[in-house]
Structures are given as C-alpha cells and as structure tokens.
Design an enzyme around this catalytic site. Structure first.
Site, short mmCIF file in Angstrom:
data_model
loop_
_atom_site.label_atom_id
_atom_site.label_comp_id
_atom_site.label_asym_id
_atom_site.label_seq_id
_atom_site.Cartn_x
_atom_site.Cartn_y
_atom_site.Cartn_z
N MET A 108 9.43 17.77 -0.67
CA MET A 108 8.59 16.59 -0.05
C MET A 108 9.00 15.10 -1.44
SD MET A 108 6.06 17.23 2.70
CE MET A 108 5.47 18.38 1.68
N GLY A 195 2.90 13.87 -3.13
CA GLY A 195 4.74 14.24 -3.07
C GLY A 195 4.47 15.87 -3.51
N SER A 196 4.94 16.65 -2.88
CA SER A 196 5.27 18.21 -3.04
C SER A 196 6.51 18.77 -2.49
CB SER A 196 3.92 18.66 -2.34
OG SER A 196 4.22 17.53 -0.99
N ARG A 197 5.92 20.42 -1.91
CA ARG A 197 6.94 21.34 -1.39
C ARG A 197 6.52 21.75 -0.55
NH1 ARG A 197 9.29 25.27 -5.80
NH2 ARG A 197 9.11 27.08 -4.32
#
Length: 238
Positions: A108, A195-197
């Site tokens: 993301m 902001g990440s996964r």
C-alpha cells in the site's frame, strides 16, 4: 435550475466523495490547524499546508466496498499492488506451523486506502502484535523485521494468516477486532498509518487467482477460491 435538479447534482457530487474513517479526524484537524497558522505566517506555505490537509483526508478515506459472498472465497485485505506471491514461513506467534505457506503480499502506497478488511469469513483465533523496525515494506525482510500485527482466522478450509506490516513512514497499526470474534469477509479489521503492506498466508494446496503487479481492491478482488483448482493459470499485461 429547479430545486429538484440542484439536489440531484448535489447528491451526485456527494456520492463521489468517500466517507472518512474516524481515526483520521485528529490528523486532518491537525493538518488544517497548521495550514491556518502557515497562512498567517506566509501565504504560499499555507497553500502547501492545504494540499497536505487534502492528502491527509484522502489517506483516511473509507469507501463502501461490495464483497462477493461465498465461504470458499479469499478476498484482498488491502488496496494496493500485489508485490509478491511466494512461499514463506508465517510469523511464529500465529502458530500456523513451521513449514512455508503460500504468501500473497499487497503493498500500500501513501495514496491507497489504508482501511484493512478481512480476506475470509471465520473466527479470529489469535491476534499478536510485535514491535519492530520501519524499513521499506516492499522488501521481503520487512515481514520479519518490521512492526507487525498478525491475525489467525479459522475457516472451514483451514487457518488463514493475515499480517499488517508497518512501512517506512508508518508508525502505528490500529486494530478494530478482538480474539474470539467472528468476522465476515470484507469486514474492516484494522488500519495502518501511513504506507505499509499486508501479507496473507494461505493453507497448503490453495491456488491463487491473481498475479504479481496486479492492483487489488480491499474486500472486492478475489485472491483465491478454495473450490477452484487452476494450476498453470497465467496472466497478461495489456
């Protein structure tokens, strides 16, 4: 223009503006306040602050999603790009075993919706939070090193692991659920800032229906179907 026409136009405009998740209100308010101060100090800075305020509002948007309803489906838990499909060891704290499982990773960016949704319907057997680093979430080692929050969800087809992984600028993972809770596919279970996964660990024998590089929509894109075996499925960019 008649009142009825004006209301129709107004409703059409409002329908295009997604709702904001309540988690975002303090941040949007803070950005807006700083923008006002910057306008007082130096007008161009105020406009920059306004743009950042708009970005912050977009970051916390929480649009309605239409989730396909069938207990054999696995849907995407996050908006973003499917960055990796591989086999990897699941986080030890989830108790999913010590053998590599099929893992689908969704990255993301700061422009994606960051409200996360359950990929399956089932019971949340375990939630495990682990503090860690904040390296680039696109790197494979982020699964091990970064701050993460992991869920183990029991389904009639086996246990699913869902892991929220913080990224470079993420500093908090927010969970909306608790252990023992029953959750439906597509229901909101958490959010990550900024902001990440998301990693999804699937039981042995599962065939995924997506490809690396594909764009996923949380709660709508079908990652896999336990009733469908499609070995050798290929994809084409066009």
């Amino acid at each position: 223009m008649s009142t009825k026409q004006a209301m129709s136009i107004s409703n059409s405009i409002r329908a295009q503006i997604p709702p904001i998740h309540p988690e975002g209100y303090p941040f949007i308010g803070g950005f807006a306040l700083v923008s006002l101060i910057l306008f007082w100090i130096f007008t161009p800075l105020g406009w920059i602050g306004t743009l950042l305020t708009v970005w912050c509002a977009l970051f916390f948007r929480d649009p309605i999603r239409v989730t396909p309803q069938r207990e054999t489906l696995v849907v995407a838990p996050a908006d973003g790009r499917i960055s990796m499909i591989t086999r990897a060891l699941p986080p030890a704290e989830l108790g999913l075993g010590d053998r590599p499982l099929l893992r689908v990773s969704i990255f993301m960016s700061v422009f994606n919706v960051h409200v996360n949704r359950s990929p399956v319907a089932g019971r949340i057997d375990k939630i495990a939070y682990r503090p860690g680093a904040f390296i680039n979430a696109e790197l494979d080692k982020a699964s091990e090193d970064n701050e993460r929050n992991s869920l183990a969800i029991s389904t009639p087809h086996g246990k699913i692991g869902v892991v929220q992984i913080a990224g470079l600028v993420a500093r908090r993972i927010v969970s909306f659920v608790r252990e023992g809770q029953t959750i439906g596919a597509g229901e909101r279970f958490g959010l990550i800032r900024f902001g990440s996964r998301l990693d999804v660990y699937l039981p042995d024998g599962t065939e995924v229906l997506v490809s690396e590089g594909q764009t996923a929509i949380a709660g709508e894109t079908i990652l896999a179907d336990f009733d469908v075996a499609v070995p050798g499925l290929t994809f084409r960019s066009q």
